[in-house]
Write a protein that holds these residues in place. Structure first.
Motif, PDB file in Angstrom:
ATOM      1  N   TYR A 121       0.832  -1.207   0.000  1.00  0.00           N
ATOM      2  CA  TYR A 121       0.000   0.000   0.000  1.00  0.00           C
ATOM      3  C   TYR A 121       0.867   1.257   0.000  1.00  0.00           C
ATOM      4  N   LEU A 122       1.917   1.261   0.815  1.00  0.00           N
ATOM      5  CA  LEU A 122       2.818   2.425   0.857  1.00  0.00           C
ATOM      6  C   LEU A 122       3.448   2.673  -0.518  1.00  0.00           C
ATOM      7  N   ARG A 123       3.684   1.606  -1.242  1.00  0.00           N
ATOM      8  CA  ARG A 123       4.277   1.715  -2.577  1.00  0.00           C
ATOM      9  C   ARG A 123       3.327   2.423  -3.540  1.00  0.00           C
ATOM     10  N   ASN A 124       2.026   2.171  -3.394  1.00  0.00           N
ATOM     11  CA  ASN A 124       1.041   2.731  -4.320  1.00  0.00           C
ATOM     12  C   ASN A 124      -0.249   3.074  -3.574  1.00  0.00           C
ATOM     13  N   PRO A 125      -0.214   4.137  -2.733  1.00  0.00           N
ATOM     14  CA  PRO A 125      -1.364   4.463  -1.892  1.00  0.00           C
ATOM     15  C   PRO A 125      -2.501   5.112  -2.675  1.00  0.00           C
ATOM     16  N   LYS A 126      -3.671   5.088  -2.069  1.00  0.00           N
ATOM     17  CA  LYS A 126      -4.835   5.762  -2.653  1.00  0.00           C
ATOM     18  C   LYS A 126      -4.900   7.196  -2.109  1.00  0.00           C
ATOM     19  N   PRO A 127      -5.307   8.151  -2.950  1.00  0.00           N
ATOM     20  CA  PRO A 127      -5.477   9.524  -2.457  1.00  0.00           C
ATOM     21  C   PRO A 127      -6.488   9.544  -1.316  1.00  0.00           C
ATOM     22  N   PRO A 128      -6.351  10.456  -0.375  1.00  0.00           N
ATOM     23  CA  PRO A 128      -5.502  11.642  -0.389  1.00  0.00           C
ATOM     24  C   PRO A 128      -4.063  11.394   0.070  1.00  0.00           C
ATOM     25  N   MET A 129      -3.705  10.153   0.399  1.00  0.00           N
ATOM     26  CA  MET A 129      -2.328   9.899   0.809  1.00  0.00           C
ATOM     27  C   MET A 129      -1.405  10.097  -0.383  1.00  0.00           C
ATOM     28  N   PRO A 130      -0.321  10.852  -0.187  1.00  0.00           N
ATOM     29  CA  PRO A 130       0.586  11.106  -1.311  1.00  0.00           C
ATOM     30  C   PRO A 130       1.408   9.881  -1.686  1.00  0.00           C
ATOM     31  N   LYS A 131       1.730   9.760  -2.957  1.00  0.00           N
ATOM     32  CA  LYS A 131       2.621   8.696  -3.439  1.00  0.00           C
ATOM     33  C   LYS A 131       4.054   9.177  -3.264  1.00  0.00           C
ATOM     34  N   LEU A 132       4.769   8.584  -2.333  1.00  0.00           N
ATOM     35  CA  LEU A 132       6.119   9.026  -1.984  1.00  0.00           C
ATOM     36  C   LEU A 132       7.199   8.113  -2.545  1.00  0.00           C
ATOM     37  N   PHE A 133       6.794   6.977  -3.065  1.00  0.00           N
ATOM     38  CA  PHE A 133       7.737   6.011  -3.643  1.00  0.00           C
ATOM     39  C   PHE A 133       7.642   6.101  -5.164  1.00  0.00           C
ATOM     40  N   PRO A 134       8.726   6.136  -5.890  1.00  0.00           N
ATOM     41  CA  PRO A 134      10.123   6.044  -5.457  1.00  0.00           C
ATOM     42  C   PRO A 134      10.825   7.396  -5.340  1.00  0.00           C
ATOM     43  N   ASP A 135      10.104   8.501  -5.561  1.00  0.00           N
ATOM     44  CA  ASP A 135      10.783   9.806  -5.597  1.00  0.00           C
ATOM     45  C   ASP A 135      11.344  10.236  -4.248  1.00  0.00           C
ATOM     46  N   ILE A 136      10.600   9.997  -3.171  1.00  0.00           N
ATOM     47  CA  ILE A 136      11.024  10.438  -1.843  1.00  0.00           C
ATOM     48  C   ILE A 136      11.475   9.259  -0.985  1.00  0.00           C
ATOM     49  N   LEU A 137      10.745   8.158  -1.059  1.00  0.00           N
ATOM     50  CA  LEU A 137      11.054   6.972  -0.248  1.00  0.00           C
ATOM     51  C   LEU A 137      11.559   5.830  -1.114  1.00  0.00           C
ATOM     52  N   SER A 138      12.579   5.154  -0.627  1.00  0.00           N
ATOM     53  CA  SER A 138      13.118   3.973  -1.319  1.00  0.00           C
ATOM     54  C   SER A 138      12.373   2.719  -0.865  1.00  0.00           C
ATOM     55  N   GLU A 139      12.645   1.609  -1.524  1.00  0.00           N
ATOM     56  CA  GLU A 139      12.058   0.329  -1.114  1.00  0.00           C
ATOM     57  C   GLU A 139      12.436   0.017   0.340  1.00  0.00           C
ATOM     58  N   GLN A 140      13.693   0.280   0.713  1.00  0.00           N
ATOM     59  CA  GLN A 140      14.127   0.046   2.099  1.00  0.00           C
ATOM     60  C   GLN A 140      13.375   0.963   3.064  1.00  0.00           C
ATOM     61  N   ASP A 141      13.144   2.206   2.655  1.00  0.00           N
ATOM     62  CA  ASP A 141      12.374   3.128   3.496  1.00  0.00           C
ATOM     63  C   ASP A 141      10.970   2.585   3.746  1.00  0.00           C
ATOM     64  N   LEU A 142      10.332   2.044   2.700  1.00  0.00           N
ATOM     65  CA  LEU A 142       8.986   1.477   2.856  1.00  0.00           C
ATOM     66  C   LEU A 142       8.998   0.341   3.866  1.00  0.00           C
ATOM     67  N   ARG A 143      10.011  -0.526   3.782  1.00  0.00           N
ATOM     68  CA  ARG A 143      10.128  -1.637   4.739  1.00  0.00           C
ATOM     69  C   ARG A 143      10.340  -1.109   6.155  1.00  0.00           C
ATOM     70  N   ASP A 144      11.215  -0.097   6.265  1.00  0.00           N
ATOM     71  CA  ASP A 144      11.504   0.469   7.595  1.00  0.00           C
ATOM     72  C   ASP A 144      10.259   1.089   8.212  1.00  0.00           C
ATOM     73  N   ILE A 145       9.496   1.832   7.415  1.00  0.00           N
ATOM     74  CA  ILE A 145       8.271   2.457   7.926  1.00  0.00           C
ATOM     75  C   ILE A 145       7.246   1.382   8.294  1.00  0.00           C
ATOM     76  N   GLY A 146       7.085   0.383   7.427  1.00  0.00           N
ATOM     77  CA  GLY A 146       6.160  -0.703   7.728  1.00  0.00           C
ATOM     78  C   GLY A 146       6.514  -1.400   9.025  1.00  0.00           C
ATOM     79  N   GLU A 147       7.789  -1.700   9.212  1.00  0.00           N
ATOM     80  CA  GLU A 147       8.221  -2.363  10.442  1.00  0.00           C
ATOM     81  C   GLU A 147       8.002  -1.460  11.654  1.00  0.00           C
ATOM     82  N   TYR A 148       8.226  -0.166  11.481  1.00  0.00           N
ATOM     83  CA  TYR A 148       7.978   0.783  12.572  1.00  0.00           C
ATOM     84  C   TYR A 148       6.503   0.770  12.973  1.00  0.00           C
ATOM     85  N   LEU A 149       5.624   0.798  11.972  1.00  0.00           N
ATOM     86  CA  LEU A 149       4.185   0.795  12.257  1.00  0.00           C
ATOM     87  C   LEU A 149       3.786  -0.421  13.068  1.00  0.00           C
TER      88      LEU A 149
END
Length: 73
Positions: free
Chosen positions: A38-66
């Motif tokens: 979902y973080l890779r391809n979220p539905k609006p209004p959540m912004p799409k931050l991958f891959p321009d702002i967040l990397s694949e590793q960032d997505l994993r790190d955020i998911g694990e944090y959650l």
């Protein structure tokens, strides 16, 4: 961390600012893999931050944090 920098502005420090999308109960609705997808391809209004702002590793790190830091006990 990344959550504080990127996510907390909308979701709040505790993850519960968006009433119908409380992150503290995310584990009751989704597993880690579907959360990262979902973080890779979220539905609006959540912004799409991958891959321009967040990397694949960032997505994993955020998911694990959650799942490890924001779950209601």
């Amino acid at each position: 961390g990344l959550y504080a920098q990127i996510c907390a502005a909308c979701h709040g420090a505790d993850g519960n600012l968006v009433a119908d999308k409380k992150l503290s109960t995310l584990h009751e609705r989704h597993d880690l893999a579907s959360t990262i997808a979902y973080l890779r391809n979220p539905k609006p209004p959540m912004p799409k931050l991958f891959p321009d702002i967040l990397s694949e590793q960032d997505l994993r790190d955020i998911g694990e944090y959650l799942f490890s830091n924001l779950q209601e006990k």
